[in-house]
Design a protein around this motif. Structure first.
Motif, PDB file in Angstrom:
ATOM      1  N   THR A 140       6.542   9.738   0.859  1.00 37.44           N
ATOM      2  CA  THR A 140       5.877   8.547   0.353  1.00 37.44           C
ATOM      3  C   THR A 140       6.094   7.422   1.346  1.00 37.44           C
ATOM      4  OG1 THR A 140       6.266   9.225  -1.915  1.00 37.44           O
ATOM      5  CG2 THR A 140       5.747   6.911  -1.557  1.00 37.44           C
ATOM      6  N   ARG A 141       5.003   6.773   1.759  1.00 37.04           N
ATOM      7  CA  ARG A 141       5.076   5.651   2.697  1.00 37.04           C
ATOM      8  C   ARG A 141       4.646   4.393   1.959  1.00 37.04           C
ATOM      9  NH1 ARG A 141       4.056   4.920   8.722  1.00 37.04           N
ATOM     10  NH2 ARG A 141       3.464   2.742   8.822  1.00 37.04           N
ATOM     11  N   ILE A 142       5.451   3.325   2.101  1.00 36.97           N
ATOM     12  CA  ILE A 142       5.140   2.037   1.484  1.00 36.97           C
ATOM     13  C   ILE A 142       4.996   1.019   2.607  1.00 36.97           C
ATOM     14  CG2 ILE A 142       5.932   0.237  -0.090  1.00 36.97           C
ATOM     15  CD1 ILE A 142       7.590   2.434  -1.492  1.00 36.97           C
ATOM     16  N   ASP A 143       3.810   0.423   2.712  1.00 40.47           N
ATOM     17  CA  ASP A 143       3.528  -0.584   3.732  1.00 40.47           C
ATOM     18  C   ASP A 143       3.171  -1.908   3.068  1.00 40.47           C
ATOM     19  OD1 ASP A 143       3.699   0.983   6.193  1.00 40.47           O
ATOM     20  OD2 ASP A 143       1.921   2.031   5.442  1.00 40.47           O
TER      21      ASP A 143
ATOM     22  N   GLU B  21       0.867  -1.173   0.000  1.00 37.62           N
ATOM     23  CA  GLU B  21       0.000   0.000   0.000  1.00 37.62           C
ATOM     24  C   GLU B  21       0.908   1.229   0.000  1.00 37.62           C
ATOM     25  OE1 GLU B  21      -2.341  -0.520   3.519  1.00 37.62           O
ATOM     26  OE2 GLU B  21      -3.547  -2.103   2.605  1.00 37.62           O
ATOM     27  N   VAL B  22       0.701   2.132  -0.933  1.00 38.40           N
ATOM     28  CA  VAL B  22       1.529   3.334  -1.055  1.00 38.40           C
ATOM     29  C   VAL B  22       0.655   4.535  -0.713  1.00 38.40           C
ATOM     30  CG1 VAL B  22       2.926   4.734  -2.622  1.00 38.40           C
ATOM     31  CG2 VAL B  22       2.900   2.242  -2.870  1.00 38.40           C
ATOM     32  N   SER B  23       1.168   5.396   0.148  1.00 35.58           N
ATOM     33  CA  SER B  23       0.422   6.598   0.507  1.00 35.58           C
ATOM     34  C   SER B  23       1.393   7.774   0.634  1.00 35.58           C
ATOM     35  CB  SER B  23      -0.347   6.392   1.818  1.00 35.58           C
ATOM     36  OG  SER B  23       0.534   6.024   2.856  1.00 35.58           O
ATOM     37  N   GLU B  24       0.860   8.981   0.492  1.00 37.64           N
ATOM     38  CA  GLU B  24       1.651  10.212   0.601  1.00 37.64           C
ATOM     39  C   GLU B  24       1.213  10.939   1.867  1.00 37.64           C
ATOM     40  OE1 GLU B  24       3.764  12.081  -1.543  1.00 37.64           O
ATOM     41  OE2 GLU B  24       4.010  10.473  -2.986  1.00 37.64           O
ATOM     42  N   HIS B  25       2.177  11.376   2.692  1.00 38.79           N
ATOM     43  CA  HIS B  25       1.890  12.127   3.910  1.00 38.79           C
ATOM     44  C   HIS B  25       2.889  13.273   4.011  1.00 38.79           C
ATOM     45  CE1 HIS B  25      -0.796   8.952   5.301  1.00 38.79           C
ATOM     46  NE2 HIS B  25       0.127   8.096   4.918  1.00 38.79           N
TER      47      HIS B  25
END
Length: 75
Positions: free
Chosen positions: A46-49, A38-42
């Motif tokens: 960029t955060r990859i979980d 799951e890739v998200s932007e904060h």
């Protein structure tokens, strides 16, 4: 269900290429192409979980000596 015919790899999106590659083996299923991250932007980062339902996770598995060594050192 029919799949659209593509004349070249240039016409396929990277998601289509990934799906095509992961489902092209003789015994492959749609589950093989399921997302594993799951890739998200904060705040510009960029955060990859690893997806919670991912069947394969990075690192040594449970019961492997490498996985148990950290728990042993904390005791």
């Amino acid at each position: 269900m029919s799949t659209p015919e593509h004349t070249s790899d240039d016409e396929m999106t990277s998601a289509e290429k990934r799906h095509d590659q992961l489902t092209s083996a003789p015994d492959a299923t749609e589950a093989d192409a399921a997302p594993r991250i799951e890739v998200s932007e904060h705040d510009g980062n960029t955060r990859i979980d690893i997806a919670p339902e991912a069947p394969v996770r990075p690192g040594p598995g449970p019961g492997m000596p490498e996985a148990d060594s950290e728990a042993d050192s904390e005791d």
